[in-house]
Write a protein that holds these residues in place. Structure first.
Motif, PDB file in Angstrom:
ATOM      1  N   GLU A   1       0.809  -1.215   0.000  1.00  0.00           N
ATOM      2  CA  GLU A   1       0.000   0.000   0.000  1.00  0.00           C
ATOM      3  C   GLU A   1       0.842   1.265   0.000  1.00  0.00           C
ATOM      4  OE1 GLU A   1      -3.016   1.630   3.181  1.00  0.00           O
ATOM      5  OE2 GLU A   1      -3.767  -0.141   2.143  1.00  0.00           O
TER       6      GLU A   1
ATOM      7  N   PRO B   1       1.448   6.526   4.141  1.00  0.00           N
ATOM      8  CA  PRO B   1       1.178   5.918   5.439  1.00  0.00           C
ATOM      9  C   PRO B   1       0.089   4.861   5.298  1.00  0.00           C
ATOM     10  CG  PRO B   1       0.003   7.995   5.319  1.00  0.00           C
ATOM     11  CD  PRO B   1       0.774   7.843   4.028  1.00  0.00           C
ATOM     12  N   PRO B   2       0.095   3.832   6.120  1.00  0.00           N
ATOM     13  CA  PRO B   2      -0.929   2.789   5.997  1.00  0.00           C
ATOM     14  C   PRO B   2      -2.305   3.331   6.402  1.00  0.00           C
ATOM     15  CG  PRO B   2       0.503   2.356   7.869  1.00  0.00           C
ATOM     16  CD  PRO B   2       1.064   3.536   7.161  1.00  0.00           C
ATOM     17  N   GLN B   3      -3.299   2.913   5.657  1.00  0.00           N
ATOM     18  CA  GLN B   3      -4.671   3.299   5.955  1.00  0.00           C
ATOM     19  C   GLN B   3      -5.226   2.388   7.050  1.00  0.00           C
ATOM     20  OE1 GLN B   3      -6.038   6.054   4.424  1.00  0.00           O
ATOM     21  NE2 GLN B   3      -3.941   6.212   3.636  1.00  0.00           N
ATOM     22  N   LEU B   4      -6.308   2.826   7.666  1.00  0.00           N
ATOM     23  CA  LEU B   4      -6.919   2.071   8.764  1.00  0.00           C
ATOM     24  C   LEU B   4      -7.286   0.649   8.334  1.00  0.00           C
ATOM     25  CD1 LEU B   4      -7.996   1.944  11.640  1.00  0.00           C
ATOM     26  CD2 LEU B   4     -10.164   2.856  10.780  1.00  0.00           C
ATOM     27  N   ARG B   5      -7.800   0.510   7.120  1.00  0.00           N
ATOM     28  CA  ARG B   5      -8.179  -0.812   6.610  1.00  0.00           C
ATOM     29  C   ARG B   5      -6.969  -1.743   6.584  1.00  0.00           C
ATOM     30  NH1 ARG B   5      -7.270  -3.143   2.098  1.00  0.00           N
ATOM     31  NH2 ARG B   5      -6.554  -1.261   1.077  1.00  0.00           N
ATOM     32  N   MET B   6      -5.826  -1.240   6.113  1.00  0.00           N
ATOM     33  CA  MET B   6      -4.623  -2.074   6.041  1.00  0.00           C
ATOM     34  C   MET B   6      -4.107  -2.397   7.440  1.00  0.00           C
ATOM     35  SD  MET B   6      -2.522  -3.911   4.452  1.00  0.00           S
ATOM     36  CE  MET B   6      -2.977  -3.590   2.772  1.00  0.00           C
TER      37      MET B   6
END
Length: 155
Positions: free
Chosen positions: A137, A140-145
């Protein structure tokens, strides 16, 4: 005047790093830590040379394994990461179903030729899988990830 820096601002690497693909300071720190562990083991077993020798040879096998893995291109490791993680999780399920008890805990799989502890493989596969997921991804990583990563860790 010779510039000690090469392209990308990196210092020229020594032959060990260039041909064996290992980080020399890290290798030296690992050797120091292993040496301390051998001294502690020798002391814990009241100077039993057999226990010390067995561990020494295991360290040698681990060193050879590390050097072999260091020769693999990172792209190959990245491609194999999901399969390694899945194999690790399946082997833990196999321990639940067919595991061998030793020392009061069911942690081992008897493969006939040898007895293995699958959780040791996941000590490598789990961080590789987390890095694999986060690298897909980008920052920054998203909440889903992050939830997916937490699920992978929780499993």
């Amino acid at each position: 005047m010779n510039d000690p820096l090469i392209a990308g601002g990196m210092r020229e690497r020594g032959w060990v790093q260039r041909y064996l693909h290992v980080d020399v300071p890290l290798l030296l720190l690992l050797a120091l830590l292993a040496g301390i562990g051998l001294v502690v083991l020798y002391s814990a077993f009241n100077g039993d040379p057999e226990a010390w020798e067995r561990q020494f040879w295991r360290l040698g096998v681990a060193l050879v394994g590390m050097l072999v893995l260091a020769q693999l291109p990172p792209s190959l490791l990245q491609r194999w990461t999901p399969l390694l993680y899945a194999a690790g999780v399946l082997s833990l399920i196999a321990v639940l179903l067919f595991g061998v008890s030793a020392g009061g805990a069911q942690r081992w799989l008897d493969l006939g030729v040898m007895v293995v502890q699958p959780s040791e493989g996941l000590k490598l596969a789990l961080p590789m899988m987390v890095a694999y997921l986060l690298a897909r991804e980008g920052p920054p990583p998203q909440l889903r990830m992050l939830l997916v990563v937490l699920g992978v860790i929780g499993l």
